[in-house]
Scaffold this motif. Structure first.
Motif, PDB file in Angstrom:
ATOM      1  N   GLY A  60       0.799  -1.208   0.000  1.00  0.00           N
ATOM      2  CA  GLY A  60       0.000   0.000   0.000  1.00  0.00           C
ATOM      3  C   GLY A  60       0.832   1.259   0.000  1.00  0.00           C
ATOM      4  N   PRO A  61       0.178   2.334   0.383  1.00  0.00           N
ATOM      5  CA  PRO A  61      -1.198   2.440   0.870  1.00  0.00           C
ATOM      6  C   PRO A  61      -2.229   2.102  -0.219  1.00  0.00           C
ATOM      7  N   THR A  77       1.676   5.261  -3.170  1.00  0.00           N
ATOM      8  CA  THR A  77       2.968   4.582  -3.235  1.00  0.00           C
ATOM      9  C   THR A  77       3.926   5.282  -4.200  1.00  0.00           C
ATOM     10  N   THR A 103      -4.932  -4.835   3.053  1.00  0.00           N
ATOM     11  CA  THR A 103      -3.485  -4.674   3.022  1.00  0.00           C
ATOM     12  C   THR A 103      -2.795  -6.026   3.188  1.00  0.00           C
ATOM     13  N   TYR A 127       3.390  -7.689  12.583  1.00  0.00           N
ATOM     14  CA  TYR A 127       4.370  -6.780  12.010  1.00  0.00           C
ATOM     15  C   TYR A 127       5.144  -7.514  10.922  1.00  0.00           C
ATOM     16  N   GLY A 134       5.345  -2.810   8.046  1.00  0.00           N
ATOM     17  CA  GLY A 134       3.896  -2.695   8.035  1.00  0.00           C
ATOM     18  C   GLY A 134       3.308  -3.384   9.237  1.00  0.00           C
ATOM     19  N   HIS A 149      -6.144   2.803   6.890  1.00  0.00           N
ATOM     20  CA  HIS A 149      -5.826   1.506   7.472  1.00  0.00           C
ATOM     21  C   HIS A 149      -4.595   1.719   8.334  1.00  0.00           C
ATOM     22  N   GLU A 151      -1.070   2.180   9.767  1.00  0.00           N
ATOM     23  CA  GLU A 151       0.239   2.451   9.163  1.00  0.00           C
ATOM     24  C   GLU A 151       1.288   2.504  10.280  1.00  0.00           C
ATOM     25  N   HIS A 154       5.116   3.639  10.494  1.00  0.00           N
ATOM     26  CA  HIS A 154       5.582   5.024  10.459  1.00  0.00           C
ATOM     27  C   HIS A 154       5.368   5.752  11.785  1.00  0.00           C
ATOM     28  N   CYS A 169      13.330   7.006   5.651  1.00  0.00           N
ATOM     29  CA  CYS A 169      11.949   7.218   5.218  1.00  0.00           C
ATOM     30  C   CYS A 169      11.826   8.577   4.534  1.00  0.00           C
ATOM     31  N   GLU A 177       9.986   2.647  10.422  1.00  0.00           N
ATOM     32  CA  GLU A 177      10.470   2.104   9.154  1.00  0.00           C
ATOM     33  C   GLU A 177      11.820   2.706   8.783  1.00  0.00           C
TER      34      GLU A 177
END
Length: 292
Positions: A60-61, A77, A103, A127, A134, A149, A151, A154, A169, A177
């Motif tokens: 995703g997203p 994305t 997802t 995870y 994710g 959804h 996330e 992050h 990131c 991430e």
């Protein structure tokens, strides 16, 4: 019944056929290219399989709101060609069957709750820590969606006092991430995680970041099991380090036997191994068929 399953990853697609008990009868994988070429491979695989439904767990997203005009799209994305691409609508043109759509990490959470490490429980977190991070959330018997959804890859983290790495990131720099996914390991240590020894200081720093995120998730979601998958978590020496960080961060506040006494059975690898995503996509297909 024959159920199609698609684990649509940013690096590769895995397609398979399964049945109601979760058995995967066959599978195939191919690289994730631009969407037209990738979906052509998907259609070619399924066109003679006679499936009754197809479940898709996608990178995703993505848009998972059935009332949205862009339901079934990959949204923001950076992957070339996939931004705002109508993934699900394009597949619906090829196959007149019910589709499950979520997802990739929510699919994996559902797979683990149905047949894996969280079977018999009504909640878990999954995870995946690999090329990215994710988080899939299964709570009170349902996959969690909400505004978009989860996330959880992050979430913001405190910086390790001995870590000068800036994070990779492009949106947040040093989020979970940015600090703990596979590219962060490689960026920080100039080597892939699989090339680092089990006693390398990389793993203590890695556990520091993952342990923060898991402790926060335990406080926020109160899951009955936490499952850590993905390529980075193939380094099994991480599990005791992460469990220790979680207990340190919670500091006895969460008064639950699973955390205080049985944390080895609370924070665990996927029971389905690397099949969690494909099995979860199969479960999405089964749910879609049941809702027909």
């Amino acid at each position: 019944m024959r159920i199609g399953a698609i684990e649509a990853g940013g690096t590769k697609f895995v397609c398979g056929i399964g049945i109601e008990d979760g058995t995967i009868l066959e599978r195939v994988s191919f690289p994730t290219e631009r969407p037209e070429a990738t979906l052509a491979n998907v259609v070619n695989y399924f066109e003679d399989k006679g499936v009754d439904a197809i479940g898709i767990g996608s990178f995703g997203p993505i848009d998972i709101d059935p009332a949205s005009p862009t339901y079934g799209y990959v949204t923001t994305t950076p992957k070339p060609g996939w931004g705002n691409y109508p993934f699900l609508p394009e597949l619906k043109k090829a196959f007149d069957v019910p589709f499950g759509w979520d997802t990739d990490v929510n699919a994996a959470a559902l797979g683990e709750a149905t047949w894996g490490a969280a079977a018999g429980l009504d909640s878990c977190l999954y995870y995946t820590i690999g090329t990215g991070v994710g988080v899939g959330v299964y709570a009170e018997g349902k996959l969690v969606h909400g505004l978009v959804h989860p996330e959880g890859g992050h979430v913001l983290t405190r910086r390790h006092p001995e870590d000068a790495y800036e994070g990779f990131c492009p949106y947040h720099g040093d989020c979970l991430e940015g600090m703990a996914a596979g590219p962060a390991l490689e960026g920080r240590w100039k080597a892939r995680g699989s090339e680092l020894g089990v006693d390398h200081p990389a793993w203590g720093i890695e556990a520091f970041y993952i342990g923060q995120a898991v402790a926060n998730a335990v406080l926020l979601m109160s899951p009955k099991r936490v499952i850590l998958g993905g390529g980075v978590m193939h380094q099994l020496q991480l599990f005791p380090l992460i469990r220790a960080e979680v207990r340190k961060n919670l500091n006895g506040y969460v008064n639950a036997k699973a955390v205080l006494d049985d944390i080895d059975a609370y924070i665990v690898p996927p029971g389905l191994g690397d099949n969690a995503g494909l099995s979860g996509s199969l479960a999405l297909g089964l749910r879609a068929l049941g809702a027909k």
